[in-house]
Write an enzyme that holds these catalytic residues in place. Structure first.
Site, short mmCIF file in Angstrom:
data_model
loop_
_atom_site.label_atom_id
_atom_site.label_comp_id
_atom_site.label_asym_id
_atom_site.label_seq_id
_atom_site.Cartn_x
_atom_site.Cartn_y
_atom_site.Cartn_z
N GLY A 10 3.21 -26.66 9.07
CA GLY A 10 4.62 -26.64 8.11
C GLY A 10 4.50 -27.61 7.22
N ASP A 33 3.76 -22.34 21.10
CA ASP A 33 4.68 -21.50 20.50
C ASP A 33 5.99 -21.55 21.20
OD1 ASP A 33 6.29 -19.04 19.65
OD2 ASP A 33 4.35 -17.85 19.86
N ALA A 57 10.00 -24.49 13.20
CA ALA A 57 11.52 -23.80 12.93
C ALA A 57 11.30 -22.12 12.57
CB ALA A 57 12.45 -24.29 12.16
N TYR A 58 12.02 -21.49 12.83
CA TYR A 58 12.12 -20.16 11.86
C TYR A 58 13.23 -20.48 10.59
CZ TYR A 58 14.09 -15.45 10.91
OH TYR A 58 14.45 -14.36 10.22
N ASP A 99 21.10 -29.08 6.66
CA ASP A 99 22.43 -29.35 5.83
C ASP A 99 23.31 -27.87 6.21
OD1 ASP A 99 20.17 -27.89 4.33
OD2 ASP A 99 21.67 -27.87 2.68
N TYR A 124 21.14 -18.40 10.27
CA TYR A 124 20.36 -19.64 10.32
C TYR A 124 21.15 -20.90 10.79
CZ TYR A 124 17.29 -23.41 8.57
OH TYR A 124 16.59 -24.51 8.53
N LYS A 128 20.42 -23.37 13.77
CA LYS A 128 20.04 -24.68 14.15
C LYS A 128 21.01 -25.50 14.47
CE LYS A 128 17.00 -26.19 12.30
NZ LYS A 128 15.38 -26.34 12.79
N1 NAP Z 1 12.56 -26.02 4.31
C1 NAP Z 1 13.96 -26.54 3.97
O1 NAP Z 1 14.39 -26.42 3.02
C2 NAP Z 1 14.62 -27.26 5.29
C3 NAP Z 1 15.97 -27.66 4.92
C4 NAP Z 1 16.57 -28.33 5.97
C5 NAP Z 1 15.95 -28.34 7.25
N2 NAP Z 1 14.88 -27.81 7.33
C6 NAP Z 1 14.21 -28.13 8.63
O2 NAP Z 1 13.01 -28.96 8.58
C7 NAP Z 1 12.22 -28.75 9.40
C8 NAP Z 1 10.70 -28.53 8.76
O3 NAP Z 1 11.01 -27.37 7.89
P1 NAP Z 1 9.97 -27.00 6.91
O4 NAP Z 1 10.40 -26.67 5.75
O5 NAP Z 1 8.60 -28.03 7.12
O6 NAP Z 1 9.12 -25.58 7.70
P2 NAP Z 1 7.87 -24.91 7.37
O7 NAP Z 1 7.19 -25.28 6.50
O8 NAP Z 1 8.61 -23.31 7.41
O9 NAP Z 1 7.27 -25.04 8.68
C9 NAP Z 1 7.54 -24.26 10.11
C10 NAP Z 1 6.66 -24.40 11.08
O10 NAP Z 1 7.15 -23.85 12.32
C11 NAP Z 1 6.22 -22.99 12.92
N3 NAP Z 1 6.76 -22.09 13.65
C12 NAP Z 1 7.65 -21.06 13.25
N4 NAP Z 1 7.94 -20.35 14.50
C13 NAP Z 1 7.24 -21.07 15.43
C14 NAP Z 1 7.22 -21.09 16.85
N5 NAP Z 1 7.75 -19.69 17.52
N6 NAP Z 1 6.52 -22.01 17.62
C15 NAP Z 1 5.85 -22.87 17.03
N7 NAP Z 1 5.66 -23.10 15.81
C16 NAP Z 1 6.43 -22.11 15.06
C17 NAP Z 1 5.45 -22.29 11.50
O11 NAP Z 1 4.16 -21.79 11.81
P3 NAP Z 1 3.60 -20.69 11.08
O12 NAP Z 1 2.85 -21.37 10.00
O13 NAP Z 1 2.64 -20.21 12.06
O14 NAP Z 1 4.47 -19.52 10.68
C18 NAP Z 1 5.44 -23.58 10.50
O15 NAP Z 1 4.11 -24.32 10.69
C19 NAP Z 1 12.63 -27.34 10.28
O16 NAP Z 1 13.46 -27.88 11.34
C20 NAP Z 1 13.76 -26.86 9.26
O17 NAP Z 1 14.61 -26.13 9.80
C21 NAP Z 1 13.94 -27.11 6.30
#
Ligand code: NAP
Length: 299
Positions: A10, A33, A57-58, A99, A124, A128
Protein backbone atom coordinates in the site's frame (compact mmCIF):
# COMPACT_ATOMS: atom_id res chain seq x y z
CA UNK A 1 15.26 -5.27 15.13
CA UNK A 2 13.18 -7.45 12.84
CA UNK A 3 9.98 -5.96 11.41
CA UNK A 4 7.09 -7.66 9.64
CA UNK A 5 4.94 -5.21 7.67
CA UNK A 6 1.42 -6.22 6.63
CA UNK A 7 -0.09 -4.29 3.71
CA UNK A 8 3.47 -3.54 2.55
CA UNK A 9 2.28 -2.89 -1.03
CA UNK A 10 0.00 0.00 0.00
CA UNK A 11 1.02 3.66 -0.24
CA UNK A 12 2.02 4.00 3.42
CA UNK A 13 3.58 0.53 3.58
CA UNK A 14 5.80 1.23 0.59
CA UNK A 15 7.11 4.46 2.07
CA UNK A 16 7.53 2.99 5.55
CA UNK A 17 9.40 -0.25 4.75
CA UNK A 18 12.61 1.38 3.46
CA UNK A 19 12.74 3.71 6.49
CA UNK A 20 12.59 1.05 9.20
CA UNK A 21 15.99 0.44 10.78
CA UNK A 22 16.72 -3.28 10.73
CA UNK A 23 15.55 -6.35 8.86
CA UNK A 24 12.18 -5.73 7.19
CA UNK A 25 9.93 -8.50 5.90
CA UNK A 26 7.37 -6.88 3.58
CA UNK A 27 4.15 -8.90 3.58
CA UNK A 28 1.54 -8.53 0.88
CA UNK A 29 -1.98 -9.91 0.99
CA UNK A 30 -0.82 -13.03 -0.90
CA UNK A 31 1.31 -14.16 2.07
CA UNK A 32 -0.59 -12.61 5.02
CA UNK A 33 -4.30 -11.99 4.41
CA UNK A 34 -6.16 -10.48 7.36
CA UNK A 35 -9.35 -12.24 6.29
CA UNK A 36 -7.47 -15.59 6.46
CA UNK A 37 -6.00 -15.49 9.97
CA UNK A 38 -4.18 -18.79 9.51
CA UNK A 39 -1.96 -17.11 6.86
CA UNK A 40 -1.13 -14.27 9.26
CA UNK A 41 -0.38 -16.67 12.12
CA UNK A 42 1.82 -18.84 9.87
CA UNK A 43 3.76 -15.91 8.39
CA UNK A 44 4.44 -14.23 11.74
CA UNK A 45 5.24 -17.55 13.42
CA UNK A 46 7.86 -18.17 10.76
CA UNK A 47 9.33 -14.64 10.71
CA UNK A 48 9.36 -14.15 14.52
CA UNK A 49 9.53 -10.33 14.28
CA UNK A 50 10.13 -7.97 17.19
CA UNK A 51 7.68 -5.46 15.68
CA UNK A 52 4.60 -6.06 13.51
CA UNK A 53 3.41 -3.05 11.52
CA UNK A 54 -0.11 -3.29 10.16
CA UNK A 55 -0.48 -1.00 7.14
CA UNK A 56 -3.19 -3.25 5.67
CA UNK A 57 -6.75 -1.96 5.60
CA UNK A 58 -10.01 -1.90 3.72
CA UNK A 59 -10.08 1.77 2.62
CA UNK A 60 -13.13 2.10 0.34
CA UNK A 61 -15.05 4.67 2.37
CA UNK A 62 -18.11 4.89 0.10
CA UNK A 63 -18.28 1.21 -0.79
CA UNK A 64 -18.17 0.27 2.91
CA UNK A 65 -21.70 1.68 3.31
CA UNK A 66 -23.10 -1.10 1.13
CA UNK A 67 -20.62 -3.84 2.11
CA UNK A 68 -19.97 -3.36 5.84
CA UNK A 69 -19.00 -7.04 6.21
CA UNK A 70 -16.03 -6.54 3.85
CA UNK A 71 -14.82 -3.46 5.76
CA UNK A 72 -15.20 -5.17 9.14
CA UNK A 73 -13.58 -8.39 7.89
CA UNK A 74 -10.27 -6.57 7.38
CA UNK A 75 -10.38 -3.54 9.69
CA UNK A 76 -11.93 -5.21 12.73
CA UNK A 77 -12.16 -9.02 12.63
CA UNK A 78 -8.77 -9.38 10.90
CA UNK A 79 -7.25 -7.17 13.57
CA UNK A 80 -9.12 -9.21 16.21
CA UNK A 81 -7.03 -12.19 15.04
CA UNK A 82 -3.78 -10.31 14.48
CA UNK A 83 -3.57 -8.66 17.92
CA UNK A 84 -3.40 -11.85 20.04
CA UNK A 85 -0.84 -13.39 17.67
CA UNK A 86 1.38 -10.34 18.31
CA UNK A 87 0.70 -10.58 22.03
CA UNK A 88 1.63 -14.28 22.11
CA UNK A 89 4.81 -13.65 20.11
CA UNK A 90 5.69 -10.78 22.49
CA UNK A 91 5.88 -8.25 19.61
CA UNK A 92 5.05 -4.59 19.52
CA UNK A 93 2.03 -4.08 17.21
CA UNK A 94 1.99 -0.82 15.27
CA UNK A 95 -1.47 -0.21 13.83
CA UNK A 96 -2.94 2.64 11.76
CA UNK A 97 -6.30 4.26 12.20
CA UNK A 98 -8.15 7.20 10.74
CA UNK A 99 -9.48 10.70 11.35
CA UNK A 100 -12.89 9.21 10.41
CA UNK A 101 -13.18 7.80 13.95
CA UNK A 102 -14.26 11.42 14.65
CA UNK A 103 -16.73 13.69 13.02
CA UNK A 104 -20.15 13.64 14.63
CA UNK A 105 -19.63 17.15 16.03
CA UNK A 106 -20.82 19.48 13.23
CA UNK A 107 -19.60 22.57 15.13
CA UNK A 108 -16.04 21.37 15.69
CA UNK A 109 -13.25 23.71 14.57
CA UNK A 110 -10.34 22.61 16.82
CA UNK A 111 -8.06 19.69 15.90
CA UNK A 112 -9.04 16.43 17.65
CA UNK A 113 -6.67 15.28 20.36
CA UNK A 114 -5.86 11.67 21.23
CA UNK A 115 -8.01 11.92 24.38
CA UNK A 116 -11.10 13.33 22.63
CA UNK A 117 -14.03 10.93 22.57
CA UNK A 118 -14.48 9.37 19.12
CA UNK A 119 -17.84 9.41 17.34
CA UNK A 120 -17.53 8.04 13.84
CA UNK A 121 -19.82 9.12 11.00
CA UNK A 122 -19.69 6.20 8.59
CA UNK A 123 -19.21 2.42 8.35
CA UNK A 124 -15.53 2.72 7.45
CA UNK A 125 -14.92 4.91 10.53
CA UNK A 126 -16.75 2.45 12.74
CA UNK A 127 -14.69 -0.46 11.41
CA UNK A 128 -11.46 1.48 12.04
CA UNK A 129 -12.59 2.43 15.55
CA UNK A 130 -13.38 -1.21 16.30
CA UNK A 131 -9.89 -2.13 15.05
CA UNK A 132 -8.28 0.43 17.36
CA UNK A 133 -10.16 -0.88 20.39
CA UNK A 134 -9.27 -4.47 19.53
CA UNK A 135 -5.56 -3.65 19.27
CA UNK A 136 -5.62 -1.68 22.51
CA UNK A 137 -7.49 -4.38 24.43
CA UNK A 138 -5.81 -7.51 23.01
CA UNK A 139 -2.16 -6.54 22.53
CA UNK A 140 -0.63 -4.76 25.53
CA UNK A 141 2.45 -3.62 23.57
CA UNK A 142 0.93 -1.43 20.87
CA UNK A 143 1.36 1.84 19.06
CA UNK A 144 -1.84 3.03 17.38
CA UNK A 145 -1.35 5.90 14.93
CA UNK A 146 -4.31 7.85 13.59
CA UNK A 147 -3.61 9.67 10.37
CA UNK A 148 -5.60 11.62 7.76
CA UNK A 149 -5.90 12.32 4.01
CA UNK A 150 -2.92 10.20 2.91
CA UNK A 151 -1.25 10.55 -0.48
CA UNK A 152 2.01 8.99 -1.61
CA UNK A 153 3.87 8.43 -4.86
CA UNK A 154 2.95 4.75 -4.90
CA UNK A 155 -0.80 5.51 -4.76
CA UNK A 156 -3.33 3.75 -2.58
CA UNK A 157 -2.95 -0.02 -2.95
CA UNK A 158 -6.66 -0.68 -3.27
CA UNK A 159 -7.70 2.40 -5.22
CA UNK A 160 -4.55 2.50 -7.36
CA UNK A 161 -4.32 6.29 -7.13
CA UNK A 162 -4.62 9.20 -4.71
CA UNK A 163 -6.45 12.54 -4.56
CA UNK A 164 -3.53 14.55 -6.01
CA UNK A 165 -3.18 12.25 -9.00
CA UNK A 166 -6.93 12.17 -9.56
CA UNK A 167 -7.07 15.97 -9.59
CA UNK A 168 -4.11 16.25 -11.99
CA UNK A 169 -5.58 13.60 -14.30
CA UNK A 170 -9.02 15.25 -14.44
CA UNK A 171 -7.46 18.69 -14.99
CA UNK A 172 -5.36 17.21 -17.81
CA UNK A 173 -8.58 15.95 -19.44
CA UNK A 174 -9.96 19.52 -19.35
CA UNK A 175 -12.96 18.46 -17.29
CA UNK A 176 -14.72 20.93 -14.99
CA UNK A 177 -14.05 20.00 -11.37
CA UNK A 178 -16.43 20.29 -8.42
CA UNK A 179 -14.70 19.71 -5.09
CA UNK A 180 -16.26 19.89 -1.64
CA UNK A 181 -15.52 22.94 0.45
CA UNK A 182 -17.35 21.86 3.62
CA UNK A 183 -15.02 19.03 4.70
CA UNK A 184 -11.88 20.22 6.46
CA UNK A 185 -8.94 17.85 6.98
CA UNK A 186 -5.15 17.73 6.95
CA UNK A 187 -3.77 16.23 3.74
CA UNK A 188 -0.75 14.14 4.73
CA UNK A 189 2.20 12.90 2.71
CA UNK A 190 2.97 9.23 3.40
CA UNK A 191 6.73 9.97 3.46
CA UNK A 192 6.23 12.38 6.38
CA UNK A 193 3.90 10.06 8.31
CA UNK A 194 6.33 7.16 7.78
CA UNK A 195 9.29 9.27 9.01
CA UNK A 196 7.37 10.29 12.15
CA UNK A 197 6.42 6.66 12.86
CA UNK A 198 10.11 5.77 12.69
CA UNK A 199 10.86 8.58 15.16
CA UNK A 200 8.21 7.29 17.58
CA UNK A 201 9.66 3.79 17.35
CA UNK A 202 13.20 5.08 17.88
CA UNK A 203 11.96 6.98 20.95
CA UNK A 204 10.31 3.81 22.29
CA UNK A 205 6.82 5.36 22.34
CA UNK A 206 3.69 3.24 22.69
CA UNK A 207 -0.01 4.05 23.08
CA UNK A 208 -2.05 6.33 20.81
CA UNK A 209 -0.64 9.12 18.60
CA UNK A 210 -1.98 11.39 15.89
CA UNK A 211 0.44 11.84 12.97
CA UNK A 212 -0.43 14.15 10.07
CA UNK A 213 1.17 17.10 8.38
CA UNK A 214 0.26 20.34 10.13
CA UNK A 215 -2.45 22.89 9.34
CA UNK A 216 -5.79 22.12 7.72
CA UNK A 217 -7.85 22.93 4.64
CA UNK A 218 -10.94 21.84 2.74
CA UNK A 219 -10.67 19.34 -0.12
CA UNK A 220 -11.39 22.31 -2.41
CA UNK A 221 -8.47 24.31 -0.95
CA UNK A 222 -6.27 21.24 -1.31
CA UNK A 223 -7.23 20.90 -5.00
CA UNK A 224 -6.60 24.63 -5.55
CA UNK A 225 -3.13 24.29 -3.97
CA UNK A 226 -2.33 21.27 -6.18
CA UNK A 227 -3.19 23.28 -9.29
CA UNK A 228 -1.41 26.45 -8.14
CA UNK A 229 1.81 24.53 -7.40
CA UNK A 230 1.53 22.68 -10.73
CA UNK A 231 0.92 25.84 -12.78
CA UNK A 232 -2.53 24.62 -13.90
CA UNK A 233 -5.74 26.64 -14.17
CA UNK A 234 -8.60 24.17 -14.53
CA UNK A 235 -12.27 25.02 -14.13
CA UNK A 236 -12.47 24.34 -10.35
CA UNK A 237 -15.71 25.11 -8.48
CA UNK A 238 -16.47 24.63 -4.79
CA UNK A 239 -19.40 22.41 -3.98
CA UNK A 240 -21.04 21.07 -0.81
CA UNK A 241 -21.17 17.51 0.52
CA UNK A 242 -24.97 17.58 0.12
CA UNK A 243 -24.74 18.58 -3.55
CA UNK A 244 -21.92 16.08 -4.22
CA UNK A 245 -23.97 13.28 -2.68
CA UNK A 246 -21.30 10.66 -1.86
CA UNK A 247 -22.78 7.45 -0.37
CA UNK A 248 -20.79 7.81 2.90
CA UNK A 249 -21.27 10.77 5.18
CA UNK A 250 -17.94 12.45 6.00
CA UNK A 251 -16.93 14.72 8.87
CA UNK A 252 -17.26 18.48 8.32
CA UNK A 253 -14.03 18.78 10.29
CA UNK A 254 -11.52 16.02 11.04
CA UNK A 255 -8.11 17.64 11.49
CA UNK A 256 -6.05 15.86 14.14
CA UNK A 257 -3.88 17.57 16.73
CA UNK A 258 -0.23 16.47 16.57
CA UNK A 259 0.67 18.29 19.79
CA UNK A 260 1.34 15.05 21.68
CA UNK A 261 3.92 14.04 19.06
CA UNK A 262 5.49 17.50 18.91
CA UNK A 263 5.80 17.64 22.70
CA UNK A 264 8.34 14.79 22.39
CA UNK A 265 10.66 17.25 20.58
CA UNK A 266 11.21 14.79 17.76
CA UNK A 267 11.74 16.16 14.21
CA UNK A 268 8.56 18.15 13.48
CA UNK A 269 5.98 17.35 10.84
CA UNK A 270 5.85 20.00 8.13
CA UNK A 271 2.87 22.12 7.07
CA UNK A 272 0.68 20.36 4.51
CA UNK A 273 1.54 22.94 1.82
CA UNK A 274 5.29 22.16 2.10
CA UNK A 275 4.62 18.44 2.05
CA UNK A 276 2.47 18.81 -1.08
CA UNK A 277 5.24 20.77 -2.83
CA UNK A 278 7.73 18.01 -1.91
CA UNK A 279 5.34 15.34 -3.22
CA UNK A 280 4.90 17.17 -6.54
CA UNK A 281 8.68 17.37 -6.94
CA UNK A 282 9.07 13.70 -6.05
CA UNK A 283 6.47 12.55 -8.59
CA UNK A 284 8.17 14.63 -11.32
CA UNK A 285 11.49 13.00 -10.41
CA UNK A 286 9.91 9.54 -10.41
CA UNK A 287 8.34 10.18 -13.85
CA UNK A 288 11.69 11.37 -15.24
CA UNK A 289 13.43 8.24 -13.90
CA UNK A 290 10.75 6.05 -15.51
CA UNK A 291 11.17 7.72 -18.89
CA UNK A 292 15.03 7.55 -18.68
CA UNK A 293 15.05 3.85 -17.86
CA UNK A 294 13.19 3.13 -21.14
CA UNK A 295 11.46 -0.11 -22.08
CA UNK A 296 12.62 -3.33 -20.43
CA UNK A 297 15.21 -5.40 -22.35
CA UNK A 298 13.70 -8.12 -24.49
CA UNK A 299 15.78 -11.23 -25.10
N1 NAP B 1 -5.66 6.59 2.60
C1 NAP B 1 -6.03 7.51 3.48
O1 NAP B 1 -6.38 8.63 3.12
C2 NAP B 1 -6.04 7.18 4.95
C3 NAP B 1 -6.53 8.13 5.84
C4 NAP B 1 -6.51 7.83 7.20
C5 NAP B 1 -6.03 6.62 7.65
N2 NAP B 1 -5.59 5.71 6.75
C6 NAP B 1 -5.09 4.43 7.26
O2 NAP B 1 -3.71 4.36 7.02
C7 NAP B 1 -3.33 3.00 6.77
C8 NAP B 1 -2.57 2.89 5.45
O3 NAP B 1 -3.46 3.33 4.40
P1 NAP B 1 -3.00 3.39 2.88
O4 NAP B 1 -3.60 4.58 2.27
O5 NAP B 1 -1.53 3.16 2.75
O6 NAP B 1 -3.76 2.12 2.33
P2 NAP B 1 -3.66 1.43 0.89
O7 NAP B 1 -2.68 2.13 0.03
O8 NAP B 1 -5.06 1.25 0.41
O9 NAP B 1 -3.02 0.03 1.26
C9 NAP B 1 -3.71 -0.90 1.99
C10 NAP B 1 -3.05 -2.22 1.77
O10 NAP B 1 -3.78 -3.18 2.52
C11 NAP B 1 -3.84 -4.37 1.75
N3 NAP B 1 -4.96 -5.19 2.13
C12 NAP B 1 -6.27 -4.98 1.89
N4 NAP B 1 -7.00 -6.00 2.37
C13 NAP B 1 -6.12 -6.87 2.94
C14 NAP B 1 -6.24 -8.11 3.60
N5 NAP B 1 -7.42 -8.71 3.73
N6 NAP B 1 -5.13 -8.70 4.09
C15 NAP B 1 -3.91 -8.13 3.92
N7 NAP B 1 -3.72 -6.98 3.27
C16 NAP B 1 -4.82 -6.35 2.79
C17 NAP B 1 -3.96 -3.88 0.32
O11 NAP B 1 -3.53 -4.93 -0.50
P3 NAP B 1 -3.93 -5.02 -2.04
O12 NAP B 1 -2.93 -4.10 -2.71
O13 NAP B 1 -3.76 -6.46 -2.34
O14 NAP B 1 -5.34 -4.53 -2.16
C18 NAP B 1 -3.04 -2.67 0.32
O15 NAP B 1 -1.74 -3.02 -0.06
C19 NAP B 1 -4.63 2.18 6.83
O16 NAP B 1 -4.81 1.68 8.12
C20 NAP B 1 -5.70 3.23 6.57
O17 NAP B 1 -6.95 2.87 7.11
C21 NAP B 1 -5.58 5.95 5.42
Amino acid sequence: MKYAVLGAAGQLGRDLCPRLAGEVVALTRERADLTRPETVRAALGEIRPGVVVNCAAYNFVDRAESEPEAAFAVNAWGVRQLAPVCRDLGCLLVHFSSDYVFGLDETRSMPYREDDAPGQVNVYGLSKLAGEYLVRSLCPRHLVVRTCGLYGVHGSGGKGTNFVETMLRLAGQGKPLRVVVDQVLTPSYTVDVAAAVVELLRAGQTGLYHLTNTGSCSWHDFAAAIFALSGLRPDLTPTTSAAYGAPARRPAYSALSTEKYHQLRLPPLRPWQEALAAYLQERTKAAAQRSCSGPPNSL
